[in-house]
Motif scaffolding. Structure first.
Motif: not given
Length: 269
Positions: A224-247
């Protein structure tokens, strides 16, 4: 809508045990050669005393005792900076981040983008820059630090096309092979958006769960042309190897700077 994962709410000791089992099964994880208290010692032992006693923040680039943060150029990356509390705050799981008088660390971090852009030598669209805080299971330091750096080019493309589907609730996105939740923040400035509190409000037991999460904030312009931000959240998922590193969504080589036109800036000293 809250997205519930099957391992949500596992206590830290259980998660640590699962990580250990996964590491033994799949080979050794990368060793961490760094002292986990280095950032704290730099800020608390050098930057703050130098700012108070000599009015120079060295080796930090800036120290704001009243606002409660310091800014340090990271050794990794062309333009990466870290925003670090001057108080002892261990990480995303620290209860002090949810107190009513907690400093607005994310708001302050967004205002440091000019430092990164000066390193790159030209301005870039807000959609090319991101802030991230890693989970307790993927960080190397036991002092909260917000990574300020370029967004990876493929993530920028993915988020561009995802914008029409992101609202003020939570929407699932697959980014870099991991499932993130995304929500919309409106406004040109991040001050007062308080991502830590937004995450806590979406959790059943923040005191127990916050350390399992990572947060990433990406600048955007909504359809719609307005500035803003996308906030992203990930969660640790040990069995799939996801350590929740947003970096992982950032690019410390800042390849995107080669493709983005912008107004030239003076070189950072």
């Amino acid at each position: 809508m809250k997205h519930v994962l099957s391992h949500a709410g596992l206590p830290a000791l259980v998660l640590a045990g699962v990580w250990l089992a996964v590491a033994h099964a799949s080979g050794p994880t990368r060793p961490d050669p760094h002292d986990p208290n280095v950032l704290w010692r730099i800020v608390h032992g050098r930057c703050v005393p130098n700012q108070v006693g000599q009015q120079t923040p060295a080796p930090c680039e800036a120290v704001d005792p009243a606002a409660g943060y310091a800014v340090l150029k990271d050794r990794t990356g062309r333009a990466q900076y870290l925003l670090i509390p001057t108080a002892r705050v261990t990480g995303i799981e620290d209860a002090s981040l949810l107190s009513p008088d907690a400093p607005d660390y994310f708001g302050a971090a967004w205002h440091q983008l000019d430092r990164a852009l000066a390193r790159l030598g030209h301005t870039m669209p807000r959609e090319t820059m991101a802030l991230s805080v890693n989970s307790a299971y993927s960080r190397s330091q036991n002092q909260l630090h917000i990574h300020i750096d370029c967004l990876a080019p493929d993530i920028r493309v993915a988020l561009h096309w995802a914008r029409p589907h992101i609202g003020h609730g939570w929407t699932n996105l697959v980014l870099d092979g991991h499932t993130y939740r995304a929500t919309r923040i409106d406004g040109a400035d991040l001050a007062g958006a308080l991502p830590f509190r937004r995450l806590a409000a979406a959790l059943a037991d923040p005191a127990r769960e916050m350390g399992e999460h990572t947060l990433v904030v990406v600048g955007t312009v909504w359809p719609d042309g307005h500035p803003g931000f996308i906030l992203l959240d990930d969660m640790v998922k040990p069995l799939s190897g996801d350590r929740a590193s947003g970096e992982e969504l950032q690019d410390h080589a800042c390849a995107i700077a080669r493709f983005e036109p912008g107004r030239p800036l003076p070189a950072h000293p």
